[in-house]
Design a protein around this motif. Structure first.
Motif, PDB file in Angstrom:
ATOM      1  N   GLY A  87       4.271  10.411  18.010  1.00 38.64           N
ATOM      2  CA  GLY A  87       3.086   9.898  17.749  1.00 38.64           C
ATOM      3  C   GLY A  87       2.960   8.371  17.205  1.00 38.64           C
ATOM      4  O   GLY A  87       3.887   7.860  17.570  1.00 38.64           O
ATOM      5  N   GLY A  88       1.837   8.025  16.841  1.00 44.95           N
ATOM      6  CA  GLY A  88       1.780   6.626  16.228  1.00 44.95           C
ATOM      7  C   GLY A  88       2.279   6.542  15.012  1.00 44.95           C
ATOM      8  O   GLY A  88       2.791   7.609  14.333  1.00 44.95           O
ATOM      9  N   GLY A  89       2.353   5.444  14.549  1.00 47.25           N
ATOM     10  CA  GLY A  89       2.964   4.968  13.120  1.00 47.25           C
ATOM     11  C   GLY A  89       2.522   3.482  12.907  1.00 47.25           C
ATOM     12  O   GLY A  89       1.989   3.046  13.518  1.00 47.25           O
ATOM     13  N   ILE A  90       2.969   3.198  11.523  1.00 51.22           N
ATOM     14  CA  ILE A  90       2.879   1.833  11.009  1.00 51.22           C
ATOM     15  C   ILE A  90       4.140   1.257  10.784  1.00 51.22           C
ATOM     16  O   ILE A  90       4.943   1.921  10.203  1.00 51.22           O
ATOM     17  CB  ILE A  90       1.634   2.026   9.908  1.00 51.22           C
ATOM     18  CG1 ILE A  90       0.499   2.671  10.253  1.00 51.22           C
ATOM     19  CG2 ILE A  90       1.760   0.599   9.065  1.00 51.22           C
ATOM     20  CD1 ILE A  90      -0.244   2.635   9.042  1.00 51.22           C
ATOM     21  N   ALA A  91       4.412   0.256  11.195  1.00 51.55           N
ATOM     22  CA  ALA A  91       5.788  -0.796  10.872  1.00 51.55           C
ATOM     23  C   ALA A  91       5.442  -1.671   9.667  1.00 51.55           C
ATOM     24  O   ALA A  91       4.586  -2.384   9.488  1.00 51.55           O
ATOM     25  CB  ALA A  91       6.279  -1.433  12.174  1.00 51.55           C
ATOM     26  N   PHE A  92       6.212  -1.498   8.689  1.00 51.23           N
ATOM     27  CA  PHE A  92       6.278  -2.638   7.633  1.00 51.23           C
ATOM     28  C   PHE A  92       7.574  -3.505   7.434  1.00 51.23           C
ATOM     29  O   PHE A  92       8.584  -2.816   7.872  1.00 51.23           O
ATOM     30  CB  PHE A  92       6.210  -1.748   6.067  1.00 51.23           C
ATOM     31  CG  PHE A  92       5.204  -0.899   6.014  1.00 51.23           C
ATOM     32  CD1 PHE A  92       3.896  -1.677   5.492  1.00 51.23           C
ATOM     33  CD2 PHE A  92       5.048   0.323   6.294  1.00 51.23           C
ATOM     34  CE1 PHE A  92       2.950  -0.596   5.347  1.00 51.23           C
ATOM     35  CE2 PHE A  92       3.781   1.158   6.244  1.00 51.23           C
ATOM     36  CZ  PHE A  92       2.775   0.821   5.690  1.00 51.23           C
ATOM     37  N   GLY A  93       7.349  -4.806   7.477  1.00 54.37           N
ATOM     38  CA  GLY A  93       8.543  -5.377   7.550  1.00 54.37           C
ATOM     39  C   GLY A  93       8.462  -6.931   6.617  1.00 54.37           C
ATOM     40  O   GLY A  93       7.327  -7.054   5.920  1.00 54.37           O
ATOM     41  N   GLY A  94       9.550  -7.188   6.411  1.00 47.39           N
ATOM     42  CA  GLY A  94       9.474  -8.576   5.431  1.00 47.39           C
ATOM     43  C   GLY A  94      10.933  -9.513   6.031  1.00 47.39           C
ATOM     44  O   GLY A  94      11.387  -9.238   6.818  1.00 47.39           O
TER      45      GLY A  94
END
Length: 205
Positions: A195-202
């Motif tokens: 399904g969908g998702g949210i990506a967090f990065g830095g």
């Protein structure tokens, strides 16, 4: 050729020339309204806001201007200066009304037809100190980018005062639990557990 005095047809051009910088116009009127088309004088006084030497087309009354094709009004400038396209009674300064309830584009903006061309819309707001700040919505390489002047350009959904680059505020906001503010849904795969998702990065040093 001479103009007929009571109807009729003439051939050739109509040439109006006063040989000076005074206003020259064609006036078409009935008992209540007048349409002017012409060239401003050196003083530019035909309409409020006129400039010297400009061509003009308009009225001095509160009547609107209609533009039609195929026996249908396509655009109107009403007596208050509001422009309606597909709508003869615009509610705002610029009001576009489409004719298809299906999800089809009503406005198309294209800056150029060359490779890697970018189209953009500039929105301007004025702060309390009368300083203008710009917000840009850009379509570039198939993506949408929202940027602003330095220190600005934050996006708020459900709020007019975003604190972060993207601020989503639900109906209960700071007064309690806000549920289901963001839905991430991917329809590219029907496999169980995907399904969908949210990506967090830095950045990493």
């Amino acid at each position: 050729a001479a103009l007929p005095k009571a109807g009729g047809t003439m051939t050739g051009d109509i040439f109006i020339n006063g040989g000076s910088t005074t206003e020259r116009n064609v006036r078409i009127q009935n008992t209540g309204n007048v349409l002017y088309a012409g060239v401003e004088s050196s003083s530019g006084t035909r309409f409020l806001g006129s400039s010297a030497g400009n061509a003009f087309f308009g009225t001095t009354s509160d009547s609107g201007l209609e533009f039609a094709t195929h026996n249908n009004v396509r655009m109107i400038v009403d007596g208050d200066g509001k422009v309606g396209i597909g709508n003869t009674a615009p509610d705002e300064i610029f009001h576009i009304l489409g004719s298809n309830a299906a999800p089809s584009p009503v406005v198309k903006i294209q800056s150029d037809d060359t490779a890697n061309a970018t189209s953009s819309v500039l929105l301007m707001s004025r702060l309390a100190d009368n300083v203008n700040k710009n917000l840009y919505m850009k379509a570039t390489l198939g993506n949408l980018a929202i940027t602003g002047d330095s220190g600005y350009g934050r996006v708020g959904i459900g709020t007019t005062g975003p604190y972060f680059p993207l601020h989503v505020q639900g109906p209960t906001g700071f007064n309690g639990e806000a549920k289901n503010n963001i839905l991430a849904f991917d329809t590219t795969s029907a496999t169980t557990g995907t399904g969908g998702g949210i990506a967090f990065g830095g950045y990493s040093n």
